[in-house]
Motif scaffolding. Structure first.
Motif, mmCIF file in Angstrom:
data_model
loop_
_atom_site.group_PDB
_atom_site.id
_atom_site.type_symbol
_atom_site.label_atom_id
_atom_site.label_comp_id
_atom_site.label_asym_id
_atom_site.label_seq_id
_atom_site.Cartn_x
_atom_site.Cartn_y
_atom_site.Cartn_z
ATOM 1 N N SER A 1 0.885 -1.166 -0.170
ATOM 2 C CA SER A 1 0.063 -0.100 -0.126
ATOM 3 C C SER A 1 0.845 1.276 -0.021
ATOM 4 C CB SER A 1 -0.814 0.014 1.213
ATOM 5 O OG SER A 1 -1.874 -1.092 1.398
ATOM 6 N N VAL B 1 -4.696 -4.971 -3.825
ATOM 7 C CA VAL B 1 -3.236 -4.576 -3.462
ATOM 8 C C VAL B 1 -2.530 -5.950 -2.954
ATOM 9 C CG1 VAL B 1 -1.817 -3.650 -1.761
ATOM 10 C CG2 VAL B 1 -3.818 -2.524 -2.490
ATOM 11 N N VAL C 1 -7.104 2.484 3.636
ATOM 12 C CA VAL C 1 -6.912 1.729 2.482
ATOM 13 C C VAL C 1 -6.897 0.395 2.737
ATOM 14 C CG1 VAL C 1 -4.439 1.584 2.569
ATOM 15 C CG2 VAL C 1 -5.385 1.426 0.474
#
Length: 347
Positions: A162, A219, A214
């Motif tokens: 991230s 990811v 997030v």
């Protein structure tokens, strides 16, 4: 935990205590009910299984998959994946379930492990969280901030990935390596600005007003693994028991998807989670998992994790992940890229 944090933590303490109370070497010694099989030499076949609180033992029991076994299961409970894999390496455990990152660290340590099964689930529960009232709005704003994460956990890679997507490096933030119980206290006391963690902690903390900065969607790979001891696989009787255990686990995962409320009630009781939090986590990630093959795509995805940690000098040398994979139980399982199950947007 300091006393002044208790009001905020009141609803969060049960799970933290339940997990922190399970030491890496603690054995539950709850031999599963069922008939003991014989290995041909007149001795009972015992499968030593590593687990985490509210994990596979609870799941299999709730789904009725611990009935009519022709071998005995001896359960040992661990706080997280890394110590569980240490036990696999030491032959104290024949098989156990972990996230996507612990096998990479174990492989880097030249542990004797074999990845034998996988699941693919939603990565929404893998998240970097910020507390209620935080001014942070996007990952790029983490520069110079303190972030808690468990070293070698799946959340560890999610944090690194991230940060990379946001144009940051680990050196741009202060990483505090903390196990969940300590990270929880640090998060709520303001000692850290953010916390990279997984469900059910994500669902638990969101209920207090914290929010996701997030998530791991898009990811991280959303994979989880069953990891066995090579010595157990070389034993025909134990290998047969492992194959049966994996089949039962696959059926139990199907049962969870069909009975989310029932599983949430069991999980809440086992962990001390409020039912609402448990059900959130089932919908967000726990109940989304699909049994999949440990195929080439899974190996490539895990190799990326290994290479990332090598480049950051967080693990020594090059890890060839495929050298730690055993595909004998893949059978007709779908590819590892199969879409996770979905209950829709979790609350």
């Amino acid at each position: 935990m300091r006393r002044h944090t208790l009001p905020l933590l009141a609803a969060l303490v049960p799970l933290s205590l339940a997990l922190s109370a399970c030491g890496g070497n603690s054995a539950a010694d709850t031999g599963a009910a069922g008939q003991e099989g014989k290995d041909g030499k007149g001795t009972a076949v015992t499968l030593n299984v590593g687990d985490q609180k509210g994990g596979n033992e609870s799941l299999l029991r709730a789904a009725g998959e611990l009935d009519k076994l022709d071998y005995t299961i001896k359960w040992s409970t661990f706080t997280s994946g890394p110590p569980l894999l240490e036990a696999v390496n030491a032959k104290a455990v024949d098989i156990g379930g972990v996230g996507n990152t612990p096998p990479v660290f174990a492989a880097a340590a030249k542990s004797k492990i074999a990845v034998v099964a996988a699941t693919h689930g939603s990565s929404a529960g893998e998240a970097i969280l910020v507390p209620k009232g935080s001014a942070l709005q996007n990952p790029a704003e983490l520069r110079g901030k303190k972030i808690a994460v468990a070293q070698g956990s799946s959340a560890h890679f999610q944090l690194i990935a991230s940060l990379e997507q946001a144009g940051l490096k680990p050196a741009d933030v202060t990483v505090n390596f903390l196990q969940p119980a300590d990270a929880l206290a640090a998060f709520n006391s303001g000692a850290v600005d953010a916390w990279a963690v997984w469900d059910p902690y994500t669902s638990q903390v969101l209920r207090t007003g914290a929010r996701v900065l997030v998530s791991g969607e898009g990811v991280v790979n959303g994979l989880g693994f069953q990891v066995a001891a090579p010595a157990a696989l070389e034993d025909p009787a134990k290998s047969k028991a492992i194959g049966d255990y994996l089949t039962r686990l696959q059926r139990a995962q199907d049962w969870v998807f069909a009975h989310p409320e029932e599983w949430a009630k069991v999980w809440a009781k086992e962990t001390g989670l409020p039912y609402e939090v448990a059900f959130d986590a089932v919908k967000r990630s726990n109940g989304t998992r699909v049994p999949v093959a440990v195929d080439d795509a899974a190996v490539v995805s895990e190799q990326k994790i290994a290479d990332t940690f090598t480049e950051l000098k967080l693990i020594p040398g090059k890890v060839v992940f495929k050298d730690f994979v055993d595909t004998r139980f893949n059978g007709a399982l779908p590819p590892s890229t199969t879409a996770p199950r979905s209950y829709g947007k979790a609350s």
